[in-house]
Design an enzyme around this catalytic site. Structure first.
Site, mmCIF file in Angstrom:
data_model
loop_
_atom_site.group_PDB
_atom_site.id
_atom_site.type_symbol
_atom_site.label_atom_id
_atom_site.label_comp_id
_atom_site.label_asym_id
_atom_site.label_seq_id
_atom_site.Cartn_x
_atom_site.Cartn_y
_atom_site.Cartn_z
ATOM 1 N N GLU A 1 40.626 20.257 14.600
ATOM 2 C CA GLU A 1 40.572 19.522 13.319
ATOM 3 C C GLU A 1 40.798 20.327 11.995
ATOM 4 O O GLU A 1 40.378 21.549 11.989
ATOM 5 C CB GLU A 1 39.063 18.990 13.045
ATOM 6 C CG GLU A 1 38.510 17.731 13.861
ATOM 7 C CD GLU A 1 37.880 18.437 15.337
ATOM 8 O OE1 GLU A 1 37.270 19.756 15.113
ATOM 9 O OE2 GLU A 1 37.635 17.619 16.221
ATOM 10 N N TYR B 1 50.026 24.615 11.533
ATOM 11 C CA TYR B 1 50.063 23.820 13.015
ATOM 12 C C TYR B 1 51.315 23.090 13.121
ATOM 13 O O TYR B 1 51.801 22.987 14.179
ATOM 14 C CB TYR B 1 48.796 22.944 13.032
ATOM 15 C CG TYR B 1 47.478 23.661 12.698
ATOM 16 C CD1 TYR B 1 47.120 24.718 13.503
ATOM 17 C CD2 TYR B 1 46.414 23.035 11.686
ATOM 18 C CE1 TYR B 1 45.981 25.609 13.255
ATOM 19 C CE2 TYR B 1 45.369 23.736 11.521
ATOM 20 C CZ TYR B 1 45.145 25.073 12.321
ATOM 21 O OH TYR B 1 44.085 25.771 11.988
HETATM 22 C C1 LIG Z 1 45.941 29.156 7.188
HETATM 23 C C2 LIG Z 1 45.690 30.690 7.307
HETATM 24 C C3 LIG Z 1 44.910 30.900 8.587
HETATM 25 C C4 LIG Z 1 47.308 31.047 7.425
HETATM 26 O O1 LIG Z 1 47.152 32.559 7.793
HETATM 27 P P1 LIG Z 1 48.265 33.477 7.267
HETATM 28 O O2 LIG Z 1 48.303 34.665 8.129
HETATM 29 O O3 LIG Z 1 48.772 33.751 6.102
HETATM 30 O O4 LIG Z 1 49.712 32.658 7.813
HETATM 31 P P2 LIG Z 1 51.118 33.207 8.294
HETATM 32 O O5 LIG Z 1 51.567 34.333 7.484
HETATM 33 O O6 LIG Z 1 51.106 33.617 9.539
HETATM 34 O O7 LIG Z 1 51.957 32.018 8.193
HETATM 35 C C5 LIG Z 1 52.231 31.025 9.284
HETATM 36 C C6 LIG Z 1 52.519 29.611 8.904
HETATM 37 O O8 LIG Z 1 51.805 29.089 8.263
HETATM 38 C C7 LIG Z 1 52.084 28.327 6.957
HETATM 39 N N1 LIG Z 1 51.522 28.854 5.817
HETATM 40 C C8 LIG Z 1 50.729 29.778 5.594
HETATM 41 N N2 LIG Z 1 50.580 29.930 4.547
HETATM 42 C C9 LIG Z 1 50.650 29.027 3.833
HETATM 43 C C10 LIG Z 1 50.786 28.267 2.143
HETATM 44 N N3 LIG Z 1 50.113 29.044 1.422
HETATM 45 N N4 LIG Z 1 51.302 27.139 2.160
HETATM 46 C C11 LIG Z 1 52.089 26.632 2.838
HETATM 47 N N5 LIG Z 1 52.335 26.982 4.327
HETATM 48 C C12 LIG Z 1 51.506 27.978 4.849
HETATM 49 C C13 LIG Z 1 53.462 28.372 7.099
HETATM 50 O O9 LIG Z 1 54.101 27.317 8.025
HETATM 51 C C14 LIG Z 1 53.654 29.807 7.644
HETATM 52 O O10 LIG Z 1 55.186 29.789 8.397
HETATM 53 P P3 LIG Z 1 56.251 30.513 7.455
HETATM 54 O O11 LIG Z 1 55.801 31.763 6.792
HETATM 55 O O12 LIG Z 1 57.383 30.581 8.473
HETATM 56 O O13 LIG Z 1 56.528 29.222 6.443
HETATM 57 C C15 LIG Z 1 45.170 31.148 6.204
HETATM 58 O O14 LIG Z 1 45.715 30.511 4.950
HETATM 59 C C16 LIG Z 1 43.729 31.274 6.089
HETATM 60 O O15 LIG Z 1 42.958 32.009 6.614
HETATM 61 N N6 LIG Z 1 42.833 30.373 5.462
HETATM 62 C C17 LIG Z 1 41.550 30.069 5.309
HETATM 63 C C18 LIG Z 1 40.988 29.664 6.532
HETATM 64 C C19 LIG Z 1 41.318 28.017 6.961
HETATM 65 O O16 LIG Z 1 41.399 27.297 6.319
HETATM 66 N N7 LIG Z 1 41.833 28.127 8.403
HETATM 67 C C20 LIG Z 1 42.218 27.086 8.951
HETATM 68 C C21 LIG Z 1 41.207 26.101 9.298
HETATM 69 S S1 LIG Z 1 41.614 24.675 10.218
#
Ligand SMILES: CC(C)(COP(=O)(O)OP(=O)(O)OC[C@H]1O[C@@H](n2cnc3c(N)ncnc32)[C@H](O)[C@@H]1OP(=O)(O)O)[C@@H](O)C(=O)NCCC(=O)NCCS
Length: 159
Positions: A106, A118
């Site tokens: 979710e 995702y």
């Molecule tokens: C969501 C989260 C886990 C992403 O972690 P991250 O290590 O920064 O992500 P990555 O660097 O591996 O990026 C992977 C992909 O995620 C997406 N993404 C990551 N950050 C993004 C942003 N700020 N805006 C849009 N897409 C984003 C992109 O598709 C990215 O791929 P790309 O770099 O080829 O475009 C991080 O923002 C986080 O910890 N958020 C708070 C916790 C949370 O909301 N978790 C999810 C609960 S459902």
């Protein structure tokens, strides 16, 4: 070169995981809940760990029969945008391809970074739960990734 490796969660990670959890979610899991999951054979939590042991991110999965439920995935603010979530989710997807019919989770409709993450990995929106989240109240989007599996004849099926 990546300055971290993926390892299974152990006791030494829990304090930092709970801290990241608090920074990321309005209803965070407590240290006690993470500790309980250490002894839950259905749960696996993986950690992106720096060589000095620091936790940069983590992701949790419950696997029940051939169903995979992703509970949480989070990366420390100062380490985002470096592919850590890609790696964490990729590990669960490889596990799922070998062992599960699907992965599901979710997510808040307002959580664009997570939704994009995702989508990037092939998840699709399959439903919505009304008012699922509190603080602030918000629906949940349900996203699922189904795995193609070989049937008895050796041909691939999408289940
Ligand atoms: C969501 C989260 C886990 C992403 O972690 P991250 O290590 O920064 O992500 P990555 O660097 O591996 O990026 C992977 C992909 O995620 C997406 N993404 C990551 N950050 C993004 C942003 N700020 N805006 C849009 N897409 C984003 C992109 O598709 C990215 O791929 P790309 O770099 O080829 O475009 C991080 O923002 C986080 O910890 N958020 C708070 C916790 C949370 O909301 N978790 C999810 C609960 S459902």
């Amino acid at each position: 070169m990546k300055n971290y490796k993926l390892v299974p969660m152990d006791k030494s990670h829990i304090k930092e995981i709970a801290q990241i959890e608090k920074e990321c979610f309005s209803e965070p899991w407590s240290e006690a809940s993470f500790e309980e999951e250490l002894y839950n054979p259905l749960c696996s939590i993986i950690v992106a760990q720096r060589p000095d042991g620091a936790v940069l991110g983590y992701a949790g999965l419950h696997a029940i029969m051939d169903e995979g439920y992703i509970d949480n995935i989070a990366v420390r603010k100062d380490y985002r945008g470096q592919g850590i979530a890609d790696d964490l989710l990729g590990a669960f997807i490889r596990f799922g391809q070998a062992n599960l019919a699907f992965l599901t989770l979710e997510v808040r409709p307002s959580n664009e970074p997570a939704i994009q993450l995702y989508y990037k990995h092939g998840f699709v929106q399959v439903g919505r739960r009304k008012d699922y989240y509190q603080h602030p109240r918000e629906d949940a989007i349900i996203m699922t990734l189904e795995f193609e599996r070989e049937n008895e004849n050796g041909t691939e099926t999408a289940e």
